[in-house]
Write a protein that holds these residues in place. Structure first.
Motif, PDB file in Angstrom:
ATOM      1  N   UNK A  91      63.586 -34.605  12.001  1.00 39.29           N
ATOM      2  CA  UNK A  91      63.975 -33.886  13.205  1.00 39.29           C
ATOM      3  C   UNK A  91      62.942 -32.820  13.537  1.00 39.29           C
ATOM      4  N   UNK A  92      62.705 -32.610  14.841  1.00 36.74           N
ATOM      5  CA  UNK A  92      61.894 -31.512  15.334  1.00 36.74           C
ATOM      6  C   UNK A  92      62.648 -30.844  16.480  1.00 36.74           C
ATOM      7  N   UNK A  93      62.286 -29.615  16.742  1.00 37.67           N
ATOM      8  CA  UNK A  93      62.845 -28.884  17.875  1.00 37.67           C
ATOM      9  C   UNK A  93      61.695 -28.371  18.723  1.00 37.67           C
ATOM     10  N   UNK A  94      61.702 -28.716  19.997  1.00 37.69           N
ATOM     11  CA  UNK A  94      60.674 -28.238  20.907  1.00 37.69           C
ATOM     12  C   UNK A  94      60.951 -26.774  21.259  1.00 37.69           C
TER      13      UNK A  94
ATOM     14  N   UNK B 103      65.777 -32.955  17.797  1.00 33.49           N
ATOM     15  CA  UNK B 103      65.779 -34.355  18.195  1.00 33.49           C
ATOM     16  C   UNK B 103      65.050 -35.162  17.131  1.00 33.49           C
ATOM     17  N   UNK B 104      65.318 -36.459  17.148  1.00 36.94           N
ATOM     18  CA  UNK B 104      64.735 -37.340  16.143  1.00 36.94           C
ATOM     19  C   UNK B 104      63.235 -37.472  16.346  1.00 36.94           C
ATOM     20  N   UNK B 105      62.534 -37.637  15.234  1.00 36.92           N
ATOM     21  CA  UNK B 105      61.112 -37.959  15.253  1.00 36.92           C
ATOM     22  C   UNK B 105      60.849 -38.941  14.127  1.00 36.92           C
TER      23      UNK B 105
ATOM     24  N   UNK C 185      57.745 -33.806   4.530  1.00 38.81           N
ATOM     25  CA  UNK C 185      56.574 -33.463   5.340  1.00 38.81           C
ATOM     26  C   UNK C 185      56.968 -32.404   6.373  1.00 38.81           C
ATOM     27  N   UNK C 186      56.301 -31.261   6.350  1.00 36.32           N
ATOM     28  CA  UNK C 186      56.527 -30.188   7.308  1.00 36.32           C
ATOM     29  C   UNK C 186      55.547 -30.389   8.469  1.00 36.32           C
ATOM     30  N   UNK C 187      56.082 -30.600   9.664  1.00 37.24           N
ATOM     31  CA  UNK C 187      55.236 -31.018  10.773  1.00 37.24           C
ATOM     32  C   UNK C 187      55.303 -30.032  11.930  1.00 37.24           C
TER      33      UNK C 187
ATOM     34  N   UNK D 292      60.861 -31.128  10.194  1.00 34.12           N
ATOM     35  CA  UNK D 292      60.643 -31.697   8.864  1.00 34.12           C
ATOM     36  C   UNK D 292      60.951 -33.184   8.911  1.00 34.12           C
ATOM     37  N   UNK D 293      60.110 -33.983   8.236  1.00 33.98           N
ATOM     38  CA  UNK D 293      60.316 -35.427   8.132  1.00 33.98           C
ATOM     39  C   UNK D 293      60.431 -35.797   6.657  1.00 33.98           C
ATOM     40  N   UNK D 294      61.136 -36.899   6.410  1.00 34.22           N
ATOM     41  CA  UNK D 294      61.355 -37.355   5.042  1.00 34.22           C
ATOM     42  C   UNK D 294      61.117 -38.858   4.935  1.00 34.22           C
ATOM     43  N   UNK D 295      60.808 -39.289   3.736  1.00 35.43           N
ATOM     44  CA  UNK D 295      60.802 -40.718   3.423  1.00 35.43           C
ATOM     45  C   UNK D 295      62.164 -41.062   2.851  1.00 35.43           C
TER      46      UNK D 295
END
Length: 815
Positions: A630-633, A648-650, A745-747, A769-772
């Motif tokens: 998820x990320x937030x704009x 929202x999803x990423x 992963x911090x994006x 943040x994204x994850x596997x």
């Protein structure tokens, strides 16, 4: 121009299979489907919804039913993600072994370029992937299906061969489980592209107007979901307008995006380039595209447009039919649309004088009552909805002189034909493939009639009349038949396969003669009628086509480093998929280019050719990684962006490639290329990576800390440059930290194409943040590939490096 390995036009039985096979093999795949997606529960049911369920973009209609009207016959095909599988009646029959011939004048026969033996392994593969089952008529509650018993009784009385054909329907919640009505379905390992729960068949008879329960194993639930799992980009509401060869090889495809949320107006034409182009827009769509593109595709066979047929389709009705006790009216609405098949033998089977073979299958009606305004009597409900639908049907045919048969239909309604007390019969078989598709005034025109197949239709009607006698029913033709018109839902031919270009447009594997990398994967490639329902044969042909295409790619050296399984390195993806930096742009930090040259015109690495001194090419290594989160704009802190309400999803899917394993291991930053896609609604959906770099366990200043860094340049939906930058912090701690550290992963998403070291000066648009996920990680472990003279040893060296670096961080202190 966007550039991918494979573009698939259409998502029906040919396109979905090709998309899955190519994506599974590690290709970058884009599927262009003109229609929309239909998750369970969204198929039209009310009269108002049905009234707009037709395909006519000029009239602002983007529905599922595409009705074609020609002199002598009419045709109904589908528009939507999943193509014809959305509205077909689920039957998956193999083409009879002796029927792989085309009838010629004078009683002669011509063998097809492909045989049953050629297709059997591919039939097996498709049946397994889609999932088939025969109707469980021998157990409650399915044993109360009057029309299935009526078919059994008629076949037994007339000495005809009866069977329950394989159906692409889930009657049980999982393979091997007991069937049950309306039970939740187990998800396959590749998930579902719609993300909507499905349930087993409710016996409502709505199969051919879209299954709102998801019990039908249509292609969106099977092949297309699996293709998306492997990275295929499924683009709905994208209609292809033209195709042409691309200078230097491959093809260019022009398309428009039918955004239904935008007011009517001329849509801008966009172009995508590809190495391989698979045409699977259906018999009409594919042939129309080739006819329009004839000038751009010099040398197309003169067979283009020929060998058209309707697969012998014929619809009739048995009126006022009774159940097998001859007491109650037969309820044809219970069950799926088709439960049974009666096979009429062919002279080729050794039945002298039988003529071409055919099939007769039962039909059914959906539950109209659910659509109607409450308060009407049942008979009034049925008449009202049928008249309404017929009026819509006639409106589409108002320019055709012989199609207004409202009086005949009205009489038929009065006789009770279009009610649940009658039994529709669906006939099909080996009619004459002597029709021709052509351009007339820029539109597709067909020259074909039922006249040359009169013996076939006469045999079907005679047998159906006999069935009516056995069942104590009255026989009635389809009202259109009185105008000597037929309605086909199985149009075939137009770009037939052949042994050479004088006989067909494409070869036995679907590749167009004289145009390498251009394939036909739908009913247009059939050199004649299939006989039974053609869906399974089209899908098996596409599976065979895909196998050959992947083999040819390796043999021709088009992609030296692309082995035929998932996770392969793609040297042909860029520009547009991240195979390398564009010409004139700076190379990656830390030497990601590994000293290799990049083609000035293509933006992709030149094919392996060794060094100027004649040394052997280096050994490469690649693997594929999928991450989601998820990320937030408007947020700059990744941890806050992961949890914010407006998140929202990423997601991304990357193929990481080290062109030279030894150089990769030796250099301090351990830099590799990253290609693939980033998906974020805030950035316009799924966007190809234009350039990307990955640093594997790079030093971070302390002996017990490493960084895994990602930098991906892409463009959002408006063409604005964007950069996704992220890092995994591998910090000293107990071994239990290995999984969370290496899978988190911090994006940040930055404005512009930001180089290494420029993040502080760039505007942060979003963070998260994204994850596997564990299943994705298990899949990632199977995607490691090496290519070159030292494959096995290179993989071992990489493994030792990775394990060693983790030991440096997470191993016990020396003290």
């Amino acid at each position: 121009m966007e550039h991918v390995d494979t573009v698939v036009v259409g998502s029906g039985f040919g396109g979905s299979v090709a998309a899955y096979r190519m994506a599974e093999a590690g290709r970058s795949v884009v599927v262009l489907e003109r229609g929309r997606a239909y998750p369970p529960g969204t198929f039209p049911r009310s009269p108002a919804e049905i009234g707009r369920a037709f395909w006519d973009p000029e009239a602002g209609l983007y529905g599922m039913f595409d009705v074609w009207s020609f002199k002598g016959f009419d045709s109904v095909v589908s528009s939507g993600l999943g193509g014809g599988s959305l509205i077909y009646a689920n039957v998956l029959l193999r083409k009879d072994e002796r029927w792989f011939v085309t009838d010629l004048p004078g009683g002669r026969h011509e063998e097809w370029p492909v045989s049953r033996a050629d297709l059997d392994p591919h039939y097996d593969a498709v049946e397994k992937m889609i999932g088939t089952a025969v109707y469980p008529l021998d157990r409650p509650p399915y044993d109360h299906t009057p029309k299935a018993h009526a078919m059994q009784d008629a076949a037994a009385e007339l000495g005809l061969h009866y069977s329950r054909p394989p159906l692409s329907i889930s009657f049980a919640p999982s393979p091997g489980a007991e069937p049950g009505v309306g039970l939740p379905l187990a998800e396959p390992p590749y998930g579902n592209v719609h993300g909507v729960p499905r349930r087993t068949c409710r016996l409502c008879g709505e199969c051919d107007i879209g299954c709102n329960d998801g019990a039908k194993n249509s292609l969106d639930h099977t092949y297309l979901s699996a293709a998306a799992f492997h990275g295929a980009d499924l683009r709905t509401e994208h209609e292809v307008k033209a195709i042409r060869p691309r200078p230097g090889g491959g093809y260019e495809v022009d398309y428009v995006h039918h955004d239904v949320n935008v007011r009517k107006g001329k849509r801008p034409v966009r172009t995508i380039a590809c190495e391989r182009l698979v045409l699977a827009a259906g018999t009409y769509g594919t042939t129309f595209l080739l006819l329009k593109s004839r000038a751009a595709l010099p040398g197309l066979s003169g067979a283009l447009g020929t060998r058209f047929s309707g697969n012998g389709d014929l619809l009739t009705f048995l009126l006022k039919a009774k159940d097998r006790d001859r007491v109650r009216p037969l309820d044809a609405s219970r069950g799926p649309v088709i439960t049974s098949a009666i096979r009429l033998p062919d002279a080729l089977d050794g039945a002298p004088g039988a003529g071409p073979g055919a099939y007769i299958e039962d039909g059914g009606y959906p539950s109209f009552v659910d659509w109607m305004v409450p308060g009407l009597e049942p008979d009034e409900q049925i008449v009202r909805v049928v008249k309404f639908l017929w009026q819509r049907f006639v409106e589409f045919f108002k320019d055709a002189p012989d199609t207004n048969v409202s009086a005949e239909l009205s009489d038929l309604i009065g006789d009770g034909a279009l009610s649940v007390s009658s039994l529709p019969l669906l006939g099909m078989g080996r009619d004459a493939a002597d029709g021709r598709l052509e351009l007339r005034g820029g539109r597709l025109n067909a020259r074909w009639s039922a006249e040359s197949s009169q013996a076939h239709y006469a045999r079907l009607r005679k047998t159906m009349r006999a069935m009516a006698d056995v069942l104590g029913a009255e026989y009635a033709d389809n009202p259109i038949w009185f105008r000597k018109r037929v309605v086909t839902v199985h149009p075939l031919g137009g770009a037939p396969m052949g042994r050479h270009e004088g006989e067909g447009v494409c070869d036995a594997f679907g590749e167009v003669f004289g145009h390498p990398g251009l394939y036909i994967a739908d009913g247009a490639a059939m050199p004649g009628p299939v006989g039974p329902n053609p869906s399974l044969t089209i899908a098996a042909m596409a599976d065979r086509l895909s196998t050959r295409a992947l083999e040819d790619a390796a043999n021709r050296g088009r992609s030296t480093h692309v082995p035929p399984r998932d996770g392969a390195r793609r040297t042909q993806d860029a520009p547009g998929t991240g195979a390398g930096p564009a010409s004139g742009e700076a190379g990656p930090p830390g030497g990601a280019g590994n000293g290799r040259a990049y083609g000035a015109d293509s933006g992709r690495p030149e094919r392996d050719r060794g060094t100027s001194s004649g040394a052997a090419a280096p050994t490469s290594l690649s693997f594929t990684e999928v991450m989601k989160g998820f990320v937030t704009f408007g947020e700059g802190d990744p941890r806050a962006g992961e949890l914010a309400e407006a998140r929202e999803h990423i997601a991304f899917r990357l193929t990481i490639t080290a062109d030279d394993v030894d150089r990769f291991l030796a250099e301090p930053e351990h830099t590799a290329r990253a290609g693939g896609w980033v998906e974020s609604a805030g950035c316009g959906g799924r966007r190809p990576v234009l350039r990307g770099w990955f640093n594997c366990l790079a030093p971070a200043g302390a002996e017990d800390r490493r960084l895994m860094r990602y930098r991906l340049h892409f463009a959002d939906g408006e063409g604005r440059p964007r950069t996704l930058t992220g890092q995994k912090n591998v910090l000293h701690g107990p071994p239990t930290r290995i999984w969370p550290d290496t899978s988190t992963l911090y994006v940040r998403i930055l404005d512009g194409h930001v180089p290494e070291g420029g993040d502080a000066d760039a505007e942060t648009l979003a963070a998260g943040v994204m994850h596997i996920r564990l299943p994705d990680f298990a899949r990632q472990l199977t995607t490691f590939r090496t290519s070159g003279p030292d494959c096995a040893a290179a993989l071992v060296r990489f493994g030792r490096f990775f394990a060693g670096e983790l030991w440096e961080v997470y191993g016990p202190d020396a003290a």
